[in-house]
Enzyme design. Structure first.
Site, PDB file in Angstrom:
ATOM      1  N   HIS A   1     -61.835 117.260  39.453  1.00 48.83           N
ATOM      2  CA  HIS A   1     -62.641 117.088  40.666  1.00 48.83           C
ATOM      3  C   HIS A   1     -63.828 118.053  40.682  1.00 48.83           C
ATOM      4  O   HIS A   1     -64.940 117.685  41.080  1.00 48.83           O
ATOM      5  CB  HIS A   1     -61.757 117.306  41.894  1.00 48.83           C
ATOM      6  CG  HIS A   1     -62.497 117.213  43.189  1.00 48.83           C
ATOM      7  ND1 HIS A   1     -62.895 118.335  43.882  1.00 48.83           N
ATOM      8  CD2 HIS A   1     -62.930 116.141  43.903  1.00 48.83           C
ATOM      9  CE1 HIS A   1     -63.529 117.956  44.984  1.00 48.83           C
ATOM     10  NE2 HIS A   1     -63.564 116.638  45.018  1.00 48.83           N
TER      11      HIS A   1
ATOM     12  N   GLU B   1     -64.912 120.906  51.685  1.00 49.09           N
ATOM     13  CA  GLU B   1     -64.356 119.560  51.552  1.00 49.09           C
ATOM     14  C   GLU B   1     -62.852 119.574  51.782  1.00 49.09           C
ATOM     15  O   GLU B   1     -62.302 118.679  52.435  1.00 49.09           O
ATOM     16  CB  GLU B   1     -64.674 119.003  50.166  1.00 49.09           C
ATOM     17  CG  GLU B   1     -64.144 117.600  49.924  1.00 49.09           C
ATOM     18  CD  GLU B   1     -64.415 117.100  48.515  1.00 49.09           C
ATOM     19  OE1 GLU B   1     -63.827 116.070  48.138  1.00 49.09           O
ATOM     20  OE2 GLU B   1     -65.212 117.733  47.790  1.00 49.09           O
TER      21      GLU B   1
ATOM     22  N   GLU C   1     -70.791 125.924  44.039  1.00 52.30           N
ATOM     23  CA  GLU C   1     -70.008 124.724  44.319  1.00 52.30           C
ATOM     24  C   GLU C   1     -68.613 125.058  44.856  1.00 52.30           C
ATOM     25  O   GLU C   1     -67.980 124.209  45.486  1.00 52.30           O
ATOM     26  CB  GLU C   1     -69.889 123.876  43.055  1.00 52.30           C
ATOM     27  CG  GLU C   1     -69.628 122.406  43.315  1.00 52.30           C
ATOM     28  CD  GLU C   1     -70.697 121.750  44.150  1.00 52.30           C
ATOM     29  OE1 GLU C   1     -70.393 120.774  44.864  1.00 52.30           O
ATOM     30  OE2 GLU C   1     -71.859 122.216  44.118  1.00 52.30           O
TER      31      GLU C   1
ATOM     32  N   GLU D   1     -66.532 116.729  38.488  1.00 50.23           N
ATOM     33  CA  GLU D   1     -67.268 115.631  39.127  1.00 50.23           C
ATOM     34  C   GLU D   1     -68.407 116.177  39.978  1.00 50.23           C
ATOM     35  O   GLU D   1     -69.525 115.634  39.975  1.00 50.23           O
ATOM     36  CB  GLU D   1     -66.297 114.817  39.994  1.00 50.23           C
ATOM     37  CG  GLU D   1     -66.961 113.788  40.891  1.00 50.23           C
ATOM     38  CD  GLU D   1     -66.214 113.629  42.212  1.00 50.23           C
ATOM     39  OE1 GLU D   1     -66.887 113.600  43.265  1.00 50.23           O
ATOM     40  OE2 GLU D   1     -64.968 113.527  42.191  1.00 50.23           O
ATOM     41  N   HIS D   2     -68.151 117.261  40.715  1.00 47.11           N
ATOM     42  CA  HIS D   2     -69.207 117.880  41.518  1.00 47.11           C
ATOM     43  C   HIS D   2     -70.310 118.458  40.640  1.00 47.11           C
ATOM     44  O   HIS D   2     -71.499 118.337  40.955  1.00 47.11           O
ATOM     45  CB  HIS D   2     -68.605 118.992  42.385  1.00 47.11           C
ATOM     46  CG  HIS D   2     -67.963 118.504  43.646  1.00 47.11           C
ATOM     47  ND1 HIS D   2     -68.459 118.783  44.900  1.00 47.11           N
ATOM     48  CD2 HIS D   2     -66.855 117.749  43.844  1.00 47.11           C
ATOM     49  CE1 HIS D   2     -67.686 118.231  45.821  1.00 47.11           C
ATOM     50  NE2 HIS D   2     -66.692 117.597  45.202  1.00 47.11           N
TER      51      HIS D   2
END
Length: 476
Positions: free
Chosen positions: A88, A168, A161, A91-92
């Site tokens: 994940h 999130e 990030e 992906e960012h």
């Protein structure tokens, strides 16, 4: 055993001897089915392969736009406890800059084409999707290849990030539905990669480093584990050419060997999170389901359709065909019912998620396994036929638009090595009998170890011993 999704398409024989008809043959024999022309005339999905074994699949259509996606056999189920969250996180990072483009240039290149770029990670796959005009398909493939294979992964971007992903996580944890299903996986797949969350724990998010991200790309972003899919105004030879140009030097890698749970590894258990400040109780009850390629895949989809879904704001209630919905809404005790079939490589979860009044939690929870028991004994022909029609309709409705088609192509080719045409899907649904439904309901739901997760005022939720006993109450 006859496989539902054989990689060798020769094991399924479909011919077209006359208009509006197809003949289906399997190991069980041959039957005839009649379909309207629009179902038989759906575009063919062309599949090619690069020298590094990366597959390229295309459904050629019309119009002015196309959807292009890269589907990777890599997700949180491929991670260890120490690397949980890397897929994940990566992906960012894909959108934060490459060796040839910084973040602003990636955004500008996509916006200049009038396109869009998106990505998402699941437990077993990672997907990158671009929607563009037909003339920009080669450019879209180049951008996808650049962000996937040449991501800069700068230390400053990684540090920035972390806070984004932690925010999130905070938003995810506010969604009771998301939390319920994360807990459900943690309870059902204890001690296995499928039991972990996609985002990973806080300590991992705070410590993931550039080396771990690089290693993940090296081990998982390889030709054999990737599918480039296109749908809409895109030609297959054009997509093959672009794929070969931008992905052709990608190493093939070893065979895809994900850390699978394996069938029969679901652990019966209960997770109860009591919070009396919530107005409603959230309860999910599940048993072990089947994997994508299991012969009973569509039978369980049909069972899901028979049990049904319901939201209070849509009305209907006891007048709907679902007997469980009728029972649960007879005294206005629930606000919603969501029946689910979650599939993975060789296992899955089958169950229902309800939101309702705390005072009726015991009665509503008990009704779910009793409905499973009913399907194993007295399901009617009328229920079967209605469910088949609804399942067929939802299958076609789910393919509305080039992005939905592209995602369907990528998922099926990634998991099965081919794409099943809608006509074949209809044939498989039509082949299901009442005896099949009763057999699968008994095998999967009778005298088994269920999993329950509850959040909210849980004082009336049954404990595990009672829940387990409900799967034995089959004398209706």
């Amino acid at each position: 055993m006859f496989s539902l999704f054989p990689r060798n398409a020769a094991s399924i024989k479909i011919s077209k001897p006359q208009f509006g008809r197809r003949f289906f043959a399997s190991e069980k024999g041959q039957s005839e089915a009649v379909f309207p022309p629009h179902l038989l005339n759906t575009p063919v999905t062309s599949i090619g392969k690069l020298s590094n074994d990366m597959r390229v699949a295309t459904e050629e259509g019309y119009g002015e736009t196309a959807t292009i996606g890269v589907f990777i056999d890599a997700g949180s189920a491929f991670e260890t406890a120490q690397t949980n969250g890397v897929a994940h996180f990566l992906e960012h990072m894909a959108f934060k800059g490459t060796a040839t483009r910084n973040k602003k240039q990636i955004e500008r290149d996509i916006e200049n084409m009038g396109g869009s770029l998106n990505a998402y990670t699941s437990r077993e796959s990672t997907t990158y999707i671009a929607r563009v005009f037909k003339d920009d398909v080669p450019k879209a493939v180049e951008i996808l290849a650049d962000i996937l294979l040449n991501s800069e992964l700068s230390e400053s971007a990684i540090e920035a990030e972390r806070s984004t992903i932690l925010r999130e996580m905070e938003e995810v944890n506010k969604d009771h539905g998301e939390v319920i299903f994360d807990h459900l996986h943690a309870a059902a797949f204890q001690g296995t990669p499928l039991g972990r969350t996609i985002l990973g724990p806080v300590e991992n998010i705070k410590s993931i480093n550039r080396g771990q991200l690089r290693d993940y790309i090296k081990n998982h972003y390889t030709g054999r584990r990737m599918v480039l899919a296109g749908a809409g105004a895109v030609r297959h030879d054009e997509l093959m050419s672009a794929a070969n140009k931008h992905f052709g030097n990608l190493p093939a890698g070893g065979t895809s060997t994900p850390t699978r749970v394996g069938p029969g590894k679901v652990t019966g258990s209960v997770i109860s999170v009591r919070d009396d400040t919530l107005p409603h109780v959230h309860v999910a009850v599940a048993v072990e389901g089947v994997g994508w390629s299991h012969p009973d895949f569509y039978t369980m989809q049909l069972m899901q359709t028979i049990i049904g879904n319901w939201e209070k704001n849509v009305g209907g209630g006891k007048n709907l065909s679902s007997k469980l919905v009728g029972e649960l809404t007879s005294n206005d005790s629930i606000r919603s019912l969501n029946t689910f079939t979650t599939c993975y490589g060789d296992t899955g979860l089958f169950g229902s998620y309800i939101v309702g009044d705390p005072e009726n939690a015991f009665w509503a929870t008990r009704a779910i396994p009793l409905e499973w028991a009913r399907l194993g004994q007295i399901v009617t022909d009328g229920e079967i036929e209605r469910a088949k029609n609804r399942l067929k309709a939802s299958t076609l409705m789910s393919l509305d638009g080039t992005q939905a088609i592209c995602e369907d192509i990528g998922r099926q080719v990634l998991h099965h090595g081919r794409r099943m045409p809608p006509a074949e899907t209809f044939l498989r649904i039509d082949a299901i009998t009442k005896q099949d439904v009763m057999r699968v309901a008994k095998e999967r739901c009778e005298d088994v170890d269920p999993v329950l997760v509850a959040i909210g005022p849980t004082f009336n939720v049954p404990d595990y011993n009672l829940l387990r006993s409900f799967t034995l109450w089959n004398r209706l």
